[in-house]
Write a protein that holds these residues in place. Structure first.
Motif, PDB file in Angstrom:
ATOM      1  N   UNK A 384      -5.287  85.117  41.765  1.00  0.00           N
ATOM      2  CA  UNK A 384      -3.959  85.528  41.321  1.00  0.00           C
ATOM      3  C   UNK A 384      -4.061  86.589  40.231  1.00  0.00           C
ATOM      4  N   UNK A 385      -2.909  87.079  39.839  1.00  0.00           N
ATOM      5  CA  UNK A 385      -2.841  88.246  38.965  1.00  0.00           C
ATOM      6  C   UNK A 385      -3.515  88.075  37.624  1.00  0.00           C
ATOM      7  N   UNK A 386      -3.535  86.863  37.123  1.00  0.00           N
ATOM      8  CA  UNK A 386      -4.152  86.657  35.820  1.00  0.00           C
ATOM      9  C   UNK A 386      -5.645  87.003  35.871  1.00  0.00           C
ATOM     10  N   UNK A 387      -6.326  86.447  36.854  1.00  0.00           N
ATOM     11  CA  UNK A 387      -7.756  86.743  37.008  1.00  0.00           C
ATOM     12  C   UNK A 387      -7.952  88.233  37.295  1.00  0.00           C
ATOM     13  N   UNK A 388      -7.055  88.796  38.115  1.00  0.00           N
ATOM     14  CA  UNK A 388      -7.160  90.212  38.457  1.00  0.00           C
ATOM     15  C   UNK A 388      -7.065  91.095  37.228  1.00  0.00           C
ATOM     16  N   UNK A 389      -6.153  90.749  36.333  1.00  0.00           N
ATOM     17  CA  UNK A 389      -5.979  91.542  35.108  1.00  0.00           C
ATOM     18  C   UNK A 389      -7.243  91.484  34.248  1.00  0.00           C
ATOM     19  N   UNK A 390      -7.821  90.314  34.157  1.00  0.00           N
ATOM     20  CA  UNK A 390      -9.047  90.180  33.357  1.00  0.00           C
ATOM     21  C   UNK A 390     -10.197  90.966  33.984  1.00  0.00           C
ATOM     22  N   UNK A 391     -10.232  90.955  35.302  1.00  0.00           N
ATOM     23  CA  UNK A 391     -11.266  91.694  36.046  1.00  0.00           C
ATOM     24  C   UNK A 391     -11.141  93.203  35.751  1.00  0.00           C
ATOM     25  N   UNK A 392      -9.918  93.727  35.823  1.00  0.00           N
ATOM     26  CA  UNK A 392      -9.713  95.152  35.535  1.00  0.00           C
ATOM     27  C   UNK A 392     -10.066  95.479  34.082  1.00  0.00           C
ATOM     28  N   UNK A 393      -9.705  94.581  33.174  1.00  0.00           N
ATOM     29  CA  UNK A 393     -10.015  94.805  31.760  1.00  0.00           C
ATOM     30  C   UNK A 393     -11.531  94.846  31.536  1.00  0.00           C
ATOM     31  N   UNK A 394     -12.234  94.043  32.303  1.00  0.00           N
ATOM     32  CA  UNK A 394     -13.699  94.011  32.176  1.00  0.00           C
ATOM     33  C   UNK A 394     -14.318  95.333  32.675  1.00  0.00           C
ATOM     34  N   UNK A 395     -13.767  95.877  33.734  1.00  0.00           N
ATOM     35  CA  UNK A 395     -14.250  97.175  34.230  1.00  0.00           C
ATOM     36  C   UNK A 395     -14.032  98.245  33.152  1.00  0.00           C
ATOM     37  N   UNK A 396     -12.858  98.244  32.570  1.00  0.00           N
ATOM     38  CA  UNK A 396     -12.528  99.151  31.468  1.00  0.00           C
ATOM     39  C   UNK A 396     -13.557  99.000  30.341  1.00  0.00           C
ATOM     40  N   UNK A 397     -13.780  97.766  29.913  1.00  0.00           N
ATOM     41  CA  UNK A 397     -14.695  97.499  28.797  1.00  0.00           C
ATOM     42  C   UNK A 397     -16.100  98.043  29.099  1.00  0.00           C
ATOM     43  N   UNK A 398     -16.563  97.814  30.309  1.00  0.00           N
ATOM     44  CA  UNK A 398     -17.919  98.256  30.680  1.00  0.00           C
ATOM     45  C   UNK A 398     -18.027  99.782  30.663  1.00  0.00           C
ATOM     46  N   UNK A 399     -16.962 100.449  31.072  1.00  0.00           N
ATOM     47  CA  UNK A 399     -17.018 101.913  31.131  1.00  0.00           C
ATOM     48  C   UNK A 399     -16.901 102.546  29.741  1.00  0.00           C
ATOM     49  N   UNK A 400     -16.520 101.760  28.743  1.00  0.00           N
ATOM     50  CA  UNK A 400     -16.493 102.289  27.375  1.00  0.00           C
ATOM     51  C   UNK A 400     -17.899 102.336  26.772  1.00  0.00           C
ATOM     52  N   UNK A 401     -18.831 101.650  27.406  1.00  0.00           N
ATOM     53  CA  UNK A 401     -20.227 101.660  26.928  1.00  0.00           C
ATOM     54  C   UNK A 401     -21.156 102.088  28.057  1.00  0.00           C
ATOM     55  N   UNK A 402     -21.036 103.357  28.452  1.00  0.00           N
ATOM     56  CA  UNK A 402     -21.766 103.812  29.646  1.00  0.00           C
ATOM     57  C   UNK A 402     -23.277 103.692  29.522  1.00  0.00           C
ATOM     58  N   UNK A 403     -23.790 103.793  28.308  1.00  0.00           N
ATOM     59  CA  UNK A 403     -25.246 103.718  28.154  1.00  0.00           C
ATOM     60  C   UNK A 403     -25.788 102.343  28.498  1.00  0.00           C
ATOM     61  N   UNK A 404     -24.893 101.339  28.572  1.00  0.00           N
ATOM     62  CA  UNK A 404     -25.372  99.990  28.890  1.00  0.00           C
ATOM     63  C   UNK A 404     -25.260  99.669  30.383  1.00  0.00           C
ATOM     64  N   UNK A 405     -24.725 100.611  31.150  1.00  0.00           N
ATOM     65  CA  UNK A 405     -24.528 100.318  32.581  1.00  0.00           C
ATOM     66  C   UNK A 405     -25.852 100.267  33.334  1.00  0.00           C
TER      67      UNK A 405
END
Lengths: 405, 81
Positions: A384-405
């Motif tokens: 459901x949308x709650x999990x989906x929102x957290x999933x998208x937020x996690x993608x955002x968070x990861x892309x803010x630290x590209x050197x750790x990808x």
């Protein structure tokens, strides 16, 4: 002497291209050996021989496209050798009609005539043996000319179920020509896309979430990294986004896997399917296996290889069935927001919009920033949308630290 | 070392990327991304091939200068000098 012939992999197949010989004249072959790789609309297929004997002569050169039934090689069978009749080999019986599927198939298929020559069985890698098929799957396969023996069943005991046949119709979308011309195979591809997408819209209760965030850090990191590299070693932003999605979905496994037989089966590994537009229209979304374990450089190399092979029509059949989640990226020319349609039996697809420069507020100051819009289309039967929102937020968070990808 | 013709190399490599297109008919001042439907992966492959064949390394910041056929040929000629 018997002929080893270009096999038919379904009523819709008229020709195949010989891409690899695994034997040469003089080699011994035994029943079940893989002797050649043939490229078809369904991808590259390994072809087995069903005789014991010695390869006498190769008749078709590599990269040659020949009609179904064309003799590819001559094989002197053991029986002939014993009887000392090799040279005076009896004339070969007629070729089975192209639509006749290979011998391993199910009872409803036209049985091969008793005189059928050089019996060969065809199996895609990893799926040997007799197949059990559900009635619905068989019906669809018959109406669409799908060869059931080339399909890996996902039902109980490896039974081929409706889903599997529909999946294979998606796989039909592979073009066969190395140099595609506009218009070639587009009708077949459209039919395959239509089948998969219509099923998706019919069966999957999609919900959609949209998240927009700055890509300033990722763009800076990418520019800095690529400035030190020769073109062959450079990265594209899509490698970063695919990696971020793969890492994020590991934390949210409810978006990674398949919905089959009324329930969700989470996948043990993350194989991100990457949507690739083909020249002249159409698209495929083959998998990058174990995406989370690939360093960015390796991931980029795999994506380059995959795009090249997809556009040349050389995707392996397993790459079509493997994706556990799909990413569709707009690239640098396109639109900002893209709502994907889930590829059944997957349960989620991410749309990565074109990165655009927009006024953005950072710490109370408005400045131009590169901004991306990421959408999630997901299956409401599973999440459901709650999990989906957290999933998208996690993608955002990861892309803010590209050197750790 | 031989001196490959820049224009020929550029056209050949674009032809490899867009095999269905007739490079001879492409407007030399048109945006190649539009004219040949080239995406960022195609463009990277083009730049990689040019680097390999002509030994000219094109930094990312110069990509905009290669957006037309004319621009690409001119840029590479200047770089080789």
């Amino acid at each position: 002497m018997v002929d080893f012939r270009m096999p038919s992999l379904g009523a819709d197949m008229e020709a195949g291209t010989l891409v690899e010989w695994l034997v040469k004249p003089g080699d011994r072959v035994k029943r079940g050996d893989i002797v050649a790789v043939v490229e078809t609309q369904k991808g590259a297929i390994e072809v087995e021989i069903f005789e014991n004997g010695v390869v006498e002569q190769i008749l078709v050169d590599l990269d040659k496209k020949v009609p179904v039934g064309t003799p590819l090689a001559k094989v002197r069978t053991d029986a002939e050798a014993k009887a000392g009749m090799a040279e005076a080999a009896a004339p070969l019986p007629a070729v089975p009609p192209p639509a006749a599927p290979p011998a391993v198939i199910l009872p409803t298929a036209a049985p091969p005539s008793p005189a059928a020559p050089a019996p060969l069985i065809v199996t895609p890698p990893g799926a040997p043996g007799r197949v059990r098929v559900s009635p619905a799957a068989r019906r669809l396969a018959e109406t669409r000319g799908v060869n059931l023996s080339a399909i890996k069943g996902s039902g109980p005991g490896g039974e081929v179920v409706l889903t599997d046949v529909e999946q294979s119709l998606v796989a039909v979308a592979v073009p066969t020509e190395r140099k595609r011309t506009v218009g070639l195979d587009l009708a077949a591809m459209r039919i395959a896309i239509a089948a998969a997408m219509a099923r998706s819209k019919r069966e999957i209760p999609h919900y959609y979430l949209v998240h927009q965030f700055a890509m300033t850090a990722a763009e800076k990191w990418l520019a800095r990294t690529n400035a030190k590299r020769t073109p062959d070693k450079r990265l594209l932003m899509s490698a970063l986004t695919v990696k971020a999605v793969a890492l994020a979905v590991r934390k949210f496994p409810i978006f990674n896997g398949f919905y089959r037989d009324g329930r969700f089966e989470p996948a043990a590994n993350v194989h991100v399917g990457v949507a690739i537009a083909l020249r002249g229209g159409g698209l495929v979304a083959p998998a990058i296996r174990d995406t989370t374990q690939l360093a960015l450089d390796d991931l980029m190399a795999r994506m380059r290889d995959l795009v090249q092979r997809a556009r040349a029509g050389r995707i392996r059949s397993s790459e079509f069935s493997d994706p556990t989640i799909t990413v569709s990226s707009m690239g640098e020319r396109g639109v900002e927001v893209l709502y994907g349609v889930i590829y059944p039996p997957q349960v989620a697809i991410l749309g990565i919009g074109q990165i655009v420069e927009r006024p953005w507020v950072v710490r109370g100051k408005i400045a131009p920033h590169p901004v991306v819009t990421v959408t999630l289309s997901a299956d409401h039967r599973v999440s459901d949308g709650h999990a989906g929102a957290l999933f998208l937020a996690e993608i955002d968070r990861l892309l803010q630290e590209p050197d750790k990808l | 070392m031989s001196n490959p013709d820049i224009e020929a190399v550029v056209k050949e490599e674009l032809g490899n990327i867009a095999p269905e297109a007739d490079i001879g008919t492409v407007d030399p001042s048109a945006d190649l991304r539009e004219a040949l439907d080239i995406d960022s992966m195609d463009f990277l492959n083009f730049v990689t091939a040019v680097h390999l064949r002509l030994g000219i390394n094109i930094p990312e910041k110069d990509y905009p200068k290669l957006i037309t056929l004319d621009g690409a040929i001119k840029y590479l000629k200047v770089k080789r000098r």
